[in-house]
Design an enzyme around this catalytic site. Structure first.
Site, PDB file in Angstrom:
ATOM      1  N   ASP A  69      61.806  57.665 -30.701  1.00  0.00           N
ATOM      2  CA  ASP A  69      60.267  57.550 -29.958  1.00  0.00           C
ATOM      3  C   ASP A  69      59.696  56.200 -30.274  1.00  0.00           C
ATOM      4  O   ASP A  69      58.483  55.981 -30.876  1.00  0.00           O
ATOM      5  CB  ASP A  69      59.447  58.487 -30.807  1.00  0.00           C
ATOM      6  CG  ASP A  69      59.901  59.863 -29.998  1.00  0.00           C
ATOM      7  OD1 ASP A  69      60.730  60.010 -29.505  1.00  0.00           O
ATOM      8  OD2 ASP A  69      58.963  60.890 -30.249  1.00  0.00           O
ATOM      9  N   HIS A  77      61.850  60.713 -26.585  1.00  0.00           N
ATOM     10  CA  HIS A  77      61.223  59.899 -25.609  1.00  0.00           C
ATOM     11  C   HIS A  77      62.039  58.572 -25.237  1.00  0.00           C
ATOM     12  O   HIS A  77      61.510  58.015 -24.275  1.00  0.00           O
ATOM     13  CB  HIS A  77      59.817  59.329 -26.404  1.00  0.00           C
ATOM     14  CG  HIS A  77      58.709  60.250 -26.132  1.00  0.00           C
ATOM     15  ND1 HIS A  77      57.654  60.188 -25.101  1.00  0.00           N
ATOM     16  CD2 HIS A  77      58.419  61.338 -27.182  1.00  0.00           C
ATOM     17  CE1 HIS A  77      56.917  61.117 -25.382  1.00  0.00           C
ATOM     18  NE2 HIS A  77      57.240  61.954 -26.527  1.00  0.00           N
TER      19      HIS A  77
END
Length: 436
Positions: free
Chosen positions: A15, A48
């Protein structure tokens, strides 16, 4: 905390983007450090590091705004790099580091064999290879041909059985229509579980497209319905009761197994429960209990699982009898002052030590000179630690140049070495400023 080095390696646990307006600068610094310290800095993939998530949570927009002319090329390049990032890191053969979590089917050996570059996004299974599609088409055509042949043969059998039933008063309920779905191919939906993210309620895994699976089911059942109407019979023998050699694959394909392993690693969350249940809040991965943690750790002779993926008020949290550590480094995740950030240090004994912090406006707005001073101080501190750790070896080396023990040559060489060290520090500072 100092620059990466063999005695102080770093693991960043995913992320890196979708966390503010400077995501691009963050990954440029991380990639630059990865090139400079390839053995001392490690990057795990998070949920992500996924181009579909980037479309939804802002990174794609950020890149296109900053690079209007070449934005698409840059995004494709970054997407390619993301797909090559490791899914897990193991420290000293004892600590497993993943972004999300594990499940009761997690297989580290299988994960190591996955060609992860194929999975640009973990939000949906990747298309099967052309060979697999051809094989599937051949199976479907063979299935239709054999089913047609058997139904033709069953017509005569059914007429004889119906005649017998009239004579012996056997009930027509002895003949059954095929069960709905009995001829259905396995679908990916049986492996769909719920996803997870750093935000407890923010991210949800995008729903998988089920149109293809529904079309396959309708095609198979449509053929059966057509046959039923052509024979105009109220009851047909169930195909599964006959001597049928039509293959009915029940095991998931390797593509589906690989996809499920990746989703579990990137999207799962630990909970106080037994076993694994679908992660309904995220739409992918699972909630795994303490028994699953203990089973996986014991299976691979591990001591600890470190993961991220969830915002924690204090920056970290321990669960499952302190065998699972959640570490979250983004302070002020929801708003200013909402949570602390933290990182964890592991010494040679692998005992975790936690360091908390909270970024504020005064710490964010440093001048260039202040930023250079911070890096310079860190480099000098690291150099000082090196000298202290190898003090006796350094003195013995200098004594080789001062055979008369006058101390003059020693001071001269010390000054020379200090000059070289200062130049090295200056080069490191300049490199960091250039990267910034």
């Amino acid at each position: 905390n100092g620059l990466p080095n063999p005695e102080k390696p770093y693991v960043f646990n995913g992320d890196f983007v979708d966390r503010g307006k400077n995501s691009l600068e963050v990954i440029i610094i991380l990639f630059a450090f990865l090139l400079i310290y390839p053995n001392d800095l490690h990057l795990n993939r998070g949920n992500h590091e996924d181009h579909i998530m980037n479309l939804r949570y802002g990174f794609t927009k950020e890149v296109m705004q900053k690079y209007k002319l070449h934005g698409k090329k840059i995004l494709h390049l970054i997407q390619d790099v993301f797909s090559w990032l490791p899914l897990a890191t193991i420290i000293d053969s004892k600590v497993l580091v993943v972004h999300g979590g594990i499940s009761d089917t997690t297989d580290l050996n299988f994960i190591a064999s996955i060609d992860r570059h194929r999975f640009k996004s973990a939000l949906k299974p990747q298309p099967r290879s052309s060979a697999s599609l051809n094989e599937k088409s051949q199976v479907k055509l063979s299935f239709k041909a054999q089913t047609s042949e058997m139904l033709d043969r069953n017509e005569n059998v059914q007429e004889r059985l119906l005649e017998t039933s009239r004579n012996s008063k056997i009930s027509h309920y002895a003949f059954r229509n095929p069960r709905p779905g009995s001829l259905t191919h396995p679908s990916v939906s049986s492996y769909k579980s719920n996803g997870n993210q750093h935000d407890l309620s923010e991210e949800e895994m995008l729903p998988n497209d089920s149109n293809c699976r529904q079309d396959q089911l309708l095609d198979c059942n449509k053929d059966e319905d057509t046959r039923n109407n052509e024979h105009n019979s109220p009851a047909i023998l169930e195909v599964s009761c006959l001597d049928c050699e039509v293959p009915f694959p029940k095991e998931p394909s390797r593509d589906e197994m690989e996809w499920k392993q990746i989703v579990d690693i990137l999207w799962s969350d630990p909970r106080n429960l037994t076993g694994c249940v679908p992660n309904v809040s995220r739409g992918g991965g699972c909630y795994f209990g303490q028994d699953v943690t203990e089973c996986i750790l014991e299976k691979y002779n591990l001591k600890l699982l470190i993961r991220s993926h969830e915002c924690k008020q204090e920056g970290y949290e321990l669960c499952h009898n302190e065998k699972v550590i959640t570490i979250f480094s983004a302070s002020n995740y929801y708003e200013e002052g909402s949570n602390r950030g933290a990182y964890v240090k592991l010494g040679p004994d692998l005992v975790p030590r936690f360091f908390q912090y909270r970024v504020s406006k005064c710490t964010r707005k440093l001048t260039l000179q202040q930023r250079v001073s911070v890096i310079e101080a860190s480099a000098l501190r690291s150099l000082r630690e090196k000298f202290y750790a190898h003090k006796s070896e350094v003195i013995d080396a200098f004594k080789l140049y001062d055979k008369d023990h006058t101390g003059k040559e020693l001071r001269k060489n010390l000054a020379h070495q200090a000059c070289l060290s200062s130049i090295s520090v200056l080069m490191c500072v300049c490199l960091f400023v250039f990267v910034k």
